[in-house]
Design a protein around this motif. Structure first.
Motif, PDB file in Angstrom:
ATOM      1  N   GLY A  87      -8.399  34.251  34.656  1.00  0.00           N
ATOM      2  CA  GLY A  87      -7.485  35.372  34.460  1.00  0.00           C
ATOM      3  C   GLY A  87      -6.079  34.855  34.201  1.00  0.00           C
ATOM      4  O   GLY A  87      -5.652  33.860  34.795  1.00  0.00           O
TER       5      GLY A  87
ATOM      6  N   GLN B 158     -11.232  47.642  20.035  1.00  0.00           N
ATOM      7  CA  GLN B 158     -11.392  46.506  20.944  1.00  0.00           C
ATOM      8  C   GLN B 158     -12.747  45.834  20.721  1.00  0.00           C
ATOM      9  O   GLN B 158     -12.843  44.607  20.661  1.00  0.00           O
ATOM     10  CB  GLN B 158     -11.278  46.970  22.403  1.00  0.00           C
ATOM     11  CG  GLN B 158      -9.897  47.431  22.823  1.00  0.00           C
ATOM     12  CD  GLN B 158      -8.942  46.287  23.098  1.00  0.00           C
ATOM     13  OE1 GLN B 158      -8.833  45.343  22.324  1.00  0.00           O
ATOM     14  NE2 GLN B 158      -8.234  46.349  24.199  1.00  0.00           N
TER      15      GLN B 158
ATOM     16  N   ASP C 151      -6.607  39.112  24.939  1.00  0.00           N
ATOM     17  CA  ASP C 151      -5.390  39.697  25.495  1.00  0.00           C
ATOM     18  C   ASP C 151      -5.634  41.180  25.766  1.00  0.00           C
ATOM     19  O   ASP C 151      -5.828  41.965  24.837  1.00  0.00           O
ATOM     20  CB  ASP C 151      -4.239  39.516  24.497  1.00  0.00           C
ATOM     21  CG  ASP C 151      -2.880  39.784  25.124  1.00  0.00           C
ATOM     22  OD1 ASP C 151      -2.823  40.071  26.337  1.00  0.00           O
ATOM     23  OD2 ASP C 151      -1.865  39.706  24.395  1.00  0.00           O
ATOM     24  N   GLU C 152      -5.658  41.568  27.036  1.00  0.00           N
ATOM     25  CA  GLU C 152      -5.877  42.944  27.474  1.00  0.00           C
ATOM     26  C   GLU C 152      -7.150  43.556  26.870  1.00  0.00           C
ATOM     27  O   GLU C 152      -7.111  44.634  26.264  1.00  0.00           O
ATOM     28  CB  GLU C 152      -4.662  43.810  27.112  1.00  0.00           C
ATOM     29  CG  GLU C 152      -3.362  43.366  27.735  1.00  0.00           C
ATOM     30  CD  GLU C 152      -3.310  43.589  29.246  1.00  0.00           C
ATOM     31  OE1 GLU C 152      -4.190  44.279  29.781  1.00  0.00           O
ATOM     32  OE2 GLU C 152      -2.389  43.069  29.883  1.00  0.00           O
TER      33      GLU C 152
ATOM     34  N   PHE D 133      -9.622  45.064  28.237  1.00  0.00           N
ATOM     35  CA  PHE D 133     -10.119  46.278  28.883  1.00  0.00           C
ATOM     36  C   PHE D 133      -9.396  47.537  28.392  1.00  0.00           C
ATOM     37  O   PHE D 133      -9.853  48.638  28.658  1.00  0.00           O
ATOM     38  CB  PHE D 133      -9.972  46.169  30.403  1.00  0.00           C
ATOM     39  CG  PHE D 133     -10.839  45.121  31.028  1.00  0.00           C
ATOM     40  CD1 PHE D 133     -12.180  45.357  31.273  1.00  0.00           C
ATOM     41  CD2 PHE D 133     -10.321  43.876  31.366  1.00  0.00           C
ATOM     42  CE1 PHE D 133     -12.988  44.386  31.857  1.00  0.00           C
ATOM     43  CE2 PHE D 133     -11.121  42.894  31.951  1.00  0.00           C
ATOM     44  CZ  PHE D 133     -12.452  43.156  32.196  1.00  0.00           C
ATOM     45  N   ASN D 134      -8.274  47.371  27.692  1.00  0.00           N
ATOM     46  CA  ASN D 134      -7.500  48.527  27.241  1.00  0.00           C
ATOM     47  C   ASN D 134      -8.340  49.433  26.344  1.00  0.00           C
ATOM     48  O   ASN D 134      -8.993  48.979  25.411  1.00  0.00           O
ATOM     49  CB  ASN D 134      -6.261  48.074  26.456  1.00  0.00           C
ATOM     50  CG  ASN D 134      -5.129  47.644  27.365  1.00  0.00           C
ATOM     51  OD1 ASN D 134      -5.243  47.675  28.581  1.00  0.00           O
ATOM     52  ND2 ASN D 134      -4.027  47.224  26.766  1.00  0.00           N
TER      53      ASN D 134
ATOM     54  N   VAL E 227      -8.562  35.319  29.869  1.00  0.00           N
ATOM     55  CA  VAL E 227      -8.420  36.768  29.749  1.00  0.00           C
ATOM     56  C   VAL E 227      -7.100  37.204  30.371  1.00  0.00           C
ATOM     57  O   VAL E 227      -6.870  37.013  31.565  1.00  0.00           O
ATOM     58  CB  VAL E 227      -9.574  37.510  30.450  1.00  0.00           C
ATOM     59  CG1 VAL E 227      -9.386  39.017  30.331  1.00  0.00           C
ATOM     60  CG2 VAL E 227     -10.910  37.101  29.859  1.00  0.00           C
ATOM     61  N   SER E 228      -6.235  37.787  29.547  1.00  0.00           N
ATOM     62  CA  SER E 228      -5.012  38.396  30.044  1.00  0.00           C
ATOM     63  C   SER E 228      -5.279  39.861  30.317  1.00  0.00           C
ATOM     64  O   SER E 228      -5.883  40.557  29.492  1.00  0.00           O
ATOM     65  CB  SER E 228      -3.900  38.255  28.996  1.00  0.00           C
ATOM     66  OG  SER E 228      -2.781  39.043  29.336  1.00  0.00           O
ATOM     67  N   SER E 229      -4.858  40.351  31.484  1.00  0.00           N
ATOM     68  CA  SER E 229      -5.106  41.752  31.806  1.00  0.00           C
ATOM     69  C   SER E 229      -4.150  42.215  32.896  1.00  0.00           C
ATOM     70  O   SER E 229      -3.729  41.427  33.742  1.00  0.00           O
ATOM     71  CB  SER E 229      -6.545  41.960  32.274  1.00  0.00           C
ATOM     72  OG  SER E 229      -6.779  43.312  32.606  1.00  0.00           O
ATOM     73  N   HIS E 230      -3.810  43.516  32.846  1.00  0.00           N
ATOM     74  CA  HIS E 230      -3.064  44.126  33.928  1.00  0.00           C
ATOM     75  C   HIS E 230      -3.992  44.828  34.922  1.00  0.00           C
ATOM     76  O   HIS E 230      -3.531  45.341  35.941  1.00  0.00           O
ATOM     77  CB  HIS E 230      -2.062  45.151  33.368  1.00  0.00           C
ATOM     78  CG  HIS E 230      -0.871  44.524  32.728  1.00  0.00           C
ATOM     79  ND1 HIS E 230      -0.744  44.378  31.360  1.00  0.00           N
ATOM     80  CD2 HIS E 230       0.253  43.985  33.259  1.00  0.00           C
ATOM     81  CE1 HIS E 230       0.399  43.795  31.086  1.00  0.00           C
ATOM     82  NE2 HIS E 230       1.026  43.546  32.215  1.00  0.00           N
TER      83      HIS E 230
ATOM     84  N   GLU F 104     -10.409  44.542  37.758  1.00  0.00           N
ATOM     85  CA  GLU F 104     -11.429  43.998  36.874  1.00  0.00           C
ATOM     86  C   GLU F 104     -11.436  42.478  36.922  1.00  0.00           C
ATOM     87  O   GLU F 104     -12.498  41.851  36.924  1.00  0.00           O
ATOM     88  CB  GLU F 104     -11.201  44.485  35.434  1.00  0.00           C
ATOM     89  CG  GLU F 104     -11.299  45.989  35.277  1.00  0.00           C
ATOM     90  CD  GLU F 104     -12.596  46.548  35.823  1.00  0.00           C
ATOM     91  OE1 GLU F 104     -13.630  45.868  35.767  1.00  0.00           O
ATOM     92  OE2 GLU F 104     -12.580  47.689  36.325  1.00  0.00           O
ATOM     93  N   LEU F 105     -10.276  41.871  36.980  1.00  0.00           N
ATOM     94  CA  LEU F 105     -10.227  40.406  37.071  1.00  0.00           C
ATOM     95  C   LEU F 105     -10.768  39.922  38.408  1.00  0.00           C
ATOM     96  O   LEU F 105     -11.410  38.870  38.481  1.00  0.00           O
ATOM     97  CB  LEU F 105      -8.793  39.914  36.867  1.00  0.00           C
ATOM     98  CG  LEU F 105      -8.239  40.015  35.446  1.00  0.00           C
ATOM     99  CD1 LEU F 105      -6.820  39.463  35.402  1.00  0.00           C
ATOM    100  CD2 LEU F 105      -9.120  39.270  34.453  1.00  0.00           C
TER     101      LEU F 105
END
Length: 308
Positions: free
Chosen positions: A33, A136, A154-155, A157-158, A184-187, A191-192
């Motif tokens: 992550g 996506q 990059d993000e 899951f958006n 994986v970049s995510s906010h 999920e991470l």
């Protein structure tokens, strides 16, 4: 085995220092992550790895080589940085076919990634009419096209609905299980937490923490134990005498730091102190992240620096 190696990246956009010695390694076989506040340098780092931006200092290597030296790069690394980066008048299949031909990949590979990403019924529709979630999936299909050993998303899951999020989670686990290096970049910390084995936390263009998710959560949890008892004063006294740090919560609850849950049970049992719950506290990845990045967020809020 292919790794993604970022070492000492420094990058400015005018007066803004976007990367300040960014360094970490994404190893094969698990999901890493990549998290941090907006402007922490995540997207810029990914762009440097892919040769879309150039760093003033440092190196970014895929399997020991810079992206620009790779022949047929989609066979080495697949990436999704912007789901909207496509020609909207093309169908999903034609978009992928165009990419495949640019890399010398067979048309059958297009059919395989369409099937893998659930785009079968939409493959001949114009991509410009896709929802964000469908875009996506198309971007991920493009990332998988060359069957690369390294993946950067990059993000991702958006825009995904609950079914899509489960699908993405399973896909990431599958890719890592195949021995690929996955960044994986995510906010979406929840999920991470369920997906990533390691996490790189960044702020102000540099790495704040680079560790396993399990170690990060253990540190954030701080060895805290929640105790519920109808004899709060007596339990608190016994625990303090045993060297524990005790904080009262509301009602019949205490937070205890020092002894383990098993030691607390033994102590209370030996003195016949009743209790209804003794449970080790487990911090969430979101809590650990917020604690680590608090200064970086406050720094951004001052307006002193804005990055990508």
């Amino acid at each position: 085995m292919t790794t993604i190696e970022v070492d000492g990246l420094r990058k400015r956009f005018g007066p803004t220092l976007a990367l300040d010695g960014m360094s970490f390694t994404v190893r094969p076989g698990h999901v890493t992550g990549f998290v941090g506040p907006n402007g922490a340098g995540k997207s810029t780092t990914m762009r440097v790895v892919l040769g879309l931006d150039t760093a003033e200092e440092g190196t970014a290597l895929i399997g020991g080589r810079p992206y620009r030296s790779l022949s047929r790069p989609l066979s080495h690394v697949g990436a999704l940085l912007d789901a909207a980066a496509l020609q909207p008048s093309r169908s999903a299949r034609d978009h992928l076919l165009w990419l495949a031909r640019s890399q010398g990949l067979p048309a059958r590979r297009v059919n395989e990634v369409i099937e893998r990403t659930g785009l079968g019924t939409a493959a001949r529709r114009r991509a410009g009419g896709f929802s964000l979630g469908m875009r996506q999936r198309l971007g991920i299909a493009a990332a998988l096209l060359g069957d690369p050993a390294a993946i950067m998303l990059d993000e991702p899951f958006n825009g995904l609905d609950p079914e899509g999020i489960v699908w993405m989670r399973d896909l990431l686990a599958e890719l890592a299980g195949q021995g690929r290096a996955v960044l994986v970049s995510s906010h979406l910390m929840s999920e991470l937490q369920d997906t990533a084995a390691r996490v790189v936390v960044v702020g102000r263009g540099r790495v704040i923490a680079d560790t396993s998710v399990a170690e990060l959560l253990a540190t954030a949890s701080g060895g805290r134990v929640t105790l519920r008892t109808s004899a709060v004063p007596e339990a608190a006294r016994l625990l303090k005498e045993a060297g524990a740090s005790v904080n009262a919560l509301d009602g019949d609850a205490l937070t205890v730091t020092g002894p383990t849950a098993e030691e607390i049970v033994a102590l209370l049992g030996a003195h016949a102190v009743p209790f209804s719950e003794v449970s080790s506290y487990r911090a969430s990845l979101e809590e650990a992240y917020m604690e680590l990045t608090r200064d970086a967020v406050e720094y951004r809020a001052t307006g002193s620096e804005t990055g990508r």
